[in-house]
Write an enzyme that holds these catalytic residues in place. Structure first.
Site, PDB file in Angstrom:
ATOM      1  N   HIS A  23      22.853  21.768   3.672  1.00  0.00           N
ATOM      2  CA  HIS A  23      22.768  20.398   3.144  1.00  0.00           C
ATOM      3  C   HIS A  23      21.637  20.306   2.108  1.00  0.00           C
ATOM      4  O   HIS A  23      20.744  19.458   2.204  1.00  0.00           O
ATOM      5  CB  HIS A  23      22.546  19.381   4.273  1.00  0.00           C
ATOM      6  CG  HIS A  23      22.983  17.981   3.892  1.00  0.00           C
ATOM      7  ND1 HIS A  23      23.595  17.120   4.762  1.00  0.00           N
ATOM      8  CD2 HIS A  23      22.884  17.304   2.729  1.00  0.00           C
ATOM      9  CE1 HIS A  23      23.848  15.966   4.160  1.00  0.00           C
ATOM     10  NE2 HIS A  23      23.423  16.059   2.906  1.00  0.00           N
ATOM     11  N   ARG A  47      30.205  15.176   2.339  1.00  0.00           N
ATOM     12  CA  ARG A  47      29.849  14.892   3.723  1.00  0.00           C
ATOM     13  C   ARG A  47      30.703  15.754   4.638  1.00  0.00           C
ATOM     14  O   ARG A  47      31.906  15.914   4.401  1.00  0.00           O
ATOM     15  CB  ARG A  47      30.105  13.414   4.058  1.00  0.00           C
ATOM     16  CG  ARG A  47      29.030  12.468   3.530  1.00  0.00           C
ATOM     17  CD  ARG A  47      27.733  12.617   4.311  1.00  0.00           C
ATOM     18  NE  ARG A  47      26.686  11.730   3.832  1.00  0.00           N
ATOM     19  CZ  ARG A  47      25.771  12.046   2.916  1.00  0.00           C
ATOM     20  NH1 ARG A  47      25.763  13.239   2.361  1.00  0.00           N
ATOM     21  NH2 ARG A  47      24.845  11.173   2.560  1.00  0.00           N
TER      22      ARG A  47
HETATM   23  C1  GLV Z   1      22.479  13.737   0.679  1.00  0.00           C
HETATM   24  O1  GLV Z   1      23.341  14.027   1.434  1.00  0.00           O
HETATM   25  C2  GLV Z   1      22.362  12.471   0.062  1.00  0.00           C
HETATM   26  O2  GLV Z   1      23.106  11.542   0.415  1.00  0.00           O
HETATM   27  O3  GLV Z   1      21.511  12.346  -0.816  1.00  0.00           O
END
Ligand code: GLV
Length: 333
Positions: free
Chosen positions: A296, A248
């Site tokens: 991400h 994160r």
């Molecule tokens: C991605 O960040 C997830 O939590 O799957």
């Protein structure tokens, strides 16, 4: 037991609501309908569906969400279970004050996602040990010069967090020859049969940082972990280390990561998550030569695989068993 069992779904299936900001909402809807054929499922406004009226919103007892707006939780007052379309639940827990008391939260405990994450980390670590950045620069300049790789067995990896994604990542790193030590919040009962050496506590973290060359961050974001990857921690790493953060963005202080890169404390960073996403165009991380940056995307959620995992967990919950993706509201993940 699960603690949310009193409000778990059972009996006649109610209606479900889906919210996703991703561009494949139709795929999610189809996958959910296939995995839960008895349940009517609607799309929330903003993810391509018509807005449900207030009376209809009150009918939803089950929600499947990724970064849903507060308005969804404000309107859906009958929710009993909220499922994350990803591995993390922080995007749901930030609305916890709006959830009806006793609502269960599940995150996707999906083996495919764990494999994807493990592959992302392994690729980043191998690119580091194999000098990929250096060779790319040499290629651009047409330079023919050999460099010995860093051998896997001589490249200890510190893994922060050993949840489902962390365990699979540790397995793949170990299979490739990397010595892995995991730092966990507490030495859990499961620790006894862990194939990964575990340490916990602040002193053990400081000691671990001093003897690894690669730091992989796979902790959930909670009040206890926010901002952890900052100068005091980074300064303990040996000069020339690699940071891999597919966890994160809120776990790291980006300014500190940048200064650790500039000082050479970090030789490289593979970053998939950021304090602000999408990463603003003027963020200096975009252009930093030692940063490999992805949007991400380290462990993209696959609609079919995730919904199958969630459907299996919903069946466990309805049967009174503990779901694999059970979120401990007190712990925050
Ligand atoms: C991605 O960040 C997830 O939590 O799957």
């Amino acid at each position: 037991m699960t603690g949310g069992g009193s409000r778990a779904l059972s009996g006649t299936p109610g209606r479900s609501i889906l919210y996703t900001p991703w561009d494949n909402a139709a795929e999610w809807l189809a996958a959910l309908r296939a995995a839960l054929p008895d349940r009517p499922i609607d799309l929330w406004e903003g993810s391509g569906g018509a807005p449900p009226g207030p009376a209809q919103a009150a009918d939803y007892d089950l929600a499947f969400v990724w970064q849903a707006p507060e308005a969804l939780f404000e309107a859906c007052r009958g929710l009993r279970v909220v499922c994350s379309l990803g591995a993390g639940s922080d995007h749901i827990l930030r609305h916890r004050a709006k959830l009806p008391a006793g609502t269960a939260v599940l995150r996707a405990a999906d083996p495919l996602m764990a494999d994807r994450m493990a592959d992302y980390v392994l690729a980043a670590v191998l690119a580091f040990t194999q000098n990929h950045d250096l060779y790319r620069r040499q290629q651009a300049a047409r330079v023919w010069q050999r460099h010995a790789p860093r051998d896997a067995t001589a490249t200890p990896v510190g893994l922060l967090g050993l949840g489902r994604l962390g365990r699979r990542t540790a397995e793949k790193l170990q299979a490739a020859g990397f010595p892995v030590t995991a730092w966990v919040r507490s030495q859990r009962a499961a620790a006894a049969d862990s194939a990964v050496p575990l340490v916990s506590g602040e002193a053990a973290l400081a000691d671990l940082l001093g003897r690894v060359r690669v730091l992989v961050v796979l902790l959930p974001e909670t009040g206890a972990t926010r901002g952890l990857i900052a100068r005091p921690l980074l300064d303990r790493l040996p000069h020339g280390s690699l940071l891999v953060n597919p966890g994160r963005g809120g776990l790291m202080v980006e300014a500190d990561v940048l200064s650790a890169l500039d000082s050479g404390r970090l030789a490289a960073a593979a970053l998939d998550v950021f304090e602000t996403e999408p990463l603003p165009p003027d963020n200096p991380l975009w252009a930093h030569p030692a940063v490999t940056l992805t949007p991400h995307s380290a462990a993209i959620s696959d609609p079919v695989s995730v919904t199958q995992a969630l459907a299996a967990d919903l069946a466990r919950l309805a049967g009174g068993d503990r779901p694999d993706g059970w979120v401990d509201m007190a712990a925050g993940y």
